[in-house]
Scaffold this active site. Structure first.
Site, mmCIF file in Angstrom:
data_model
loop_
_atom_site.group_PDB
_atom_site.id
_atom_site.type_symbol
_atom_site.label_atom_id
_atom_site.label_comp_id
_atom_site.label_asym_id
_atom_site.label_seq_id
_atom_site.Cartn_x
_atom_site.Cartn_y
_atom_site.Cartn_z
ATOM 1 N N ILE A 108 -12.659 9.412 -2.225
ATOM 2 C CA ILE A 108 -13.000 8.663 -3.427
ATOM 3 C C ILE A 108 -12.432 7.253 -3.372
ATOM 4 O O ILE A 108 -13.104 6.285 -3.746
ATOM 5 C CB ILE A 108 -12.464 9.404 -4.675
ATOM 6 C CG1 ILE A 108 -13.264 10.696 -4.918
ATOM 7 C CG2 ILE A 108 -12.525 8.522 -5.918
ATOM 8 C CD1 ILE A 108 -12.711 11.564 -6.028
ATOM 9 N N ARG A 116 -0.517 6.042 3.473
ATOM 10 C CA ARG A 116 0.642 6.241 4.349
ATOM 11 C C ARG A 116 0.284 6.196 5.826
ATOM 12 O O ARG A 116 1.155 5.992 6.665
ATOM 13 C CB ARG A 116 1.318 7.570 4.014
ATOM 14 C CG ARG A 116 2.001 7.580 2.657
ATOM 15 C CD ARG A 116 2.675 8.904 2.363
ATOM 16 N NE ARG A 116 1.721 9.998 2.254
ATOM 17 C CZ ARG A 116 2.050 11.257 1.973
ATOM 18 N NH1 ARG A 116 3.311 11.575 1.800
ATOM 19 N NH2 ARG A 116 1.128 12.188 1.884
ATOM 20 N N ASP A 151 3.677 3.961 0.404
ATOM 21 C CA ASP A 151 3.884 5.343 -0.023
ATOM 22 C C ASP A 151 4.104 5.355 -1.529
ATOM 23 O O ASP A 151 5.132 4.871 -2.021
ATOM 24 C CB ASP A 151 5.098 5.925 0.707
ATOM 25 C CG ASP A 151 5.372 7.374 0.352
ATOM 26 O OD1 ASP A 151 4.681 7.922 -0.527
ATOM 27 O OD2 ASP A 151 6.302 7.956 0.955
ATOM 28 N N VAL A 152 3.160 5.907 -2.281
ATOM 29 C CA VAL A 152 3.259 5.842 -3.741
ATOM 30 C C VAL A 152 4.373 6.715 -4.297
ATOM 31 O O VAL A 152 4.710 6.609 -5.484
ATOM 32 C CB VAL A 152 1.916 6.213 -4.428
ATOM 33 C CG1 VAL A 152 0.821 5.232 -4.057
ATOM 34 C CG2 VAL A 152 1.522 7.651 -4.144
ATOM 35 N N ASN A 183 -5.297 5.796 -7.389
ATOM 36 C CA ASN A 183 -6.176 6.880 -6.957
ATOM 37 C C ASN A 183 -5.440 7.907 -6.098
ATOM 38 O O ASN A 183 -5.822 9.082 -6.078
ATOM 39 C CB ASN A 183 -7.357 6.296 -6.178
ATOM 40 C CG ASN A 183 -8.096 7.342 -5.364
ATOM 41 O OD1 ASN A 183 -8.849 8.151 -5.891
ATOM 42 N ND2 ASN A 183 -7.871 7.345 -4.042
ATOM 43 N N TYR A 201 -0.525 20.487 -11.035
ATOM 44 C CA TYR A 201 -1.599 19.502 -10.889
ATOM 45 C C TYR A 201 -2.178 19.123 -12.261
ATOM 46 O O TYR A 201 -2.360 17.942 -12.571
ATOM 47 C CB TYR A 201 -2.692 20.077 -9.991
ATOM 48 C CG TYR A 201 -3.877 19.159 -9.769
ATOM 49 C CD1 TYR A 201 -3.750 18.025 -8.980
ATOM 50 C CD2 TYR A 201 -5.107 19.430 -10.352
ATOM 51 C CE1 TYR A 201 -4.838 17.177 -8.781
ATOM 52 C CE2 TYR A 201 -6.195 18.593 -10.144
ATOM 53 C CZ TYR A 201 -6.050 17.471 -9.361
ATOM 54 O OH TYR A 201 -7.121 16.632 -9.163
ATOM 55 N N LYS A 247 -2.111 15.350 -14.113
ATOM 56 C CA LYS A 247 -3.319 14.619 -14.472
ATOM 57 C C LYS A 247 -3.414 14.393 -15.984
ATOM 58 O O LYS A 247 -3.938 13.372 -16.435
ATOM 59 C CB LYS A 247 -4.552 15.358 -13.942
ATOM 60 C CG LYS A 247 -4.665 15.346 -12.421
ATOM 61 C CD LYS A 247 -4.737 13.938 -11.869
ATOM 62 C CE LYS A 247 -5.023 13.919 -10.368
ATOM 63 N NZ LYS A 247 -5.160 12.541 -9.831
ATOM 64 N N THR A 285 -15.117 15.639 -0.691
ATOM 65 C CA THR A 285 -14.196 14.900 0.176
ATOM 66 C C THR A 285 -13.467 15.895 1.065
ATOM 67 O O THR A 285 -13.627 17.110 0.941
ATOM 68 C CB THR A 285 -13.162 14.116 -0.653
ATOM 69 O OG1 THR A 285 -12.296 15.045 -1.322
ATOM 70 C CG2 THR A 285 -13.836 13.215 -1.682
#
Length: 249
Positions: free
Chosen positions: A16, A36, A55-56, A82, A147, A151, A182
């Site tokens: 995405i 990364r 690296d978030v 994202n 998860y 979100k 994906t």
């Protein structure tokens, strides 16, 4: 449409994120794509797609990376958090390490990316922050408490920021796709197959049937929504969740 604008898309080397980066570049934006894996980013790079290893889950990496991108291409005016992990695990099997890894990537990473991007965005006369959440940000997803919580948290962050900046030329929205075609789908098929003891075909059917129209979402459907939120006439779309799941949530 976006000539002269600088966009940053985390997790922009695949799936995405790459579809979004390409859509914004097609409209004229200079797009910093982060991730990364340097080799993945360099493979995705193009005339308007600029790779940046970041690296978030690491605050210093995010602040340093975005500062580097701003120095190279000017203020960030389109911020697309994202990057994320999509893994399910029953709560009684969820240890703190797993919980923190999901939160660090999906929620902390979005927070740091938006905060650092706003530093330069607030000095301009136009900005768009578009977080890529999920159907799990709208409703509870069975077997994926961490998860789902991450979100939901992302949407809460976006809604709060839309109130903070109300009436200013910066908008904050979240795009919430259902299961999208994906490489994450391929990994999830294997996980569901092994966990439930079913075939890959049956595992795929579980995900496909979660989408209301019984098919996978294409990445380009998500990127089209992001491009629309950056386009003319989008200035009054603010604090919203754009659901892409083939029907009502």
């Amino acid at each position: 449409m976006l000539d002269g604008k600088h966009a940053i898309v985390t997790g922009g080397g695949t799936g995405i994120g790459l579809a979004i980066a390409r859509a914004l570049a097609d409209q004229g934006a200079a797009v910093t794509i982060t991730g990364r894996r340097r080799e993945v980013l360099e493979e995705a790079a193009g005339d308007r797609l600029h790779p940046l290893v970041m690296d978030v889950t690491d605050e210093a990496s995010v602040s340093g990376g975005i500062a580097q991108a701003v120095e190279a291409r000017g203020p960030v005016q389109i911020c697309v958090p994202n990057a994320g992990v999509a893994e399910g695990r029953a709560l009684h099997k969820t240890d703190t390490e797993f919980w923190r890894r999901v939160m660090a990537t999906n929620l902390d990473g979005a927070f740091w990316t938006i905060r650092e991007s706003l530093g330069s965005m607030r000095q301009t006369d136009w900005g768009r922050v578009i977080a890529i959440s999920s159907v799990a940000g709208i409703r509870g997803l069975k077997g994926a408490a961490a998860y789902t919580a991450s979100k939901h948290g992302m949407i809460g962050l976006i809604r709060s920021l839309s109130e903070d900046y109300l009436g200013q030329p910066i908008t904050f929205n979240a795009v919430c796709p259902g299961y999208t075609d994906t490489e994450i789908i391929s990994r999830n098929v294997e996980t569901i197959r092994d966990r439930a003891g079913i075939s890959e075909e049956e595992a795929m059917k579980i995900m496909v049937h979660t989408n209301r129209h019984k098919r996978l979402i294409e990445p380009e459907e998500v990127s089209a929504a992001v491009a629309w939120l950056c386009g003319p006439g989008s200035q009054s779309i603010n604090g919203q969740t754009i659901e892409i799941m083939g029907g009502q949530s």
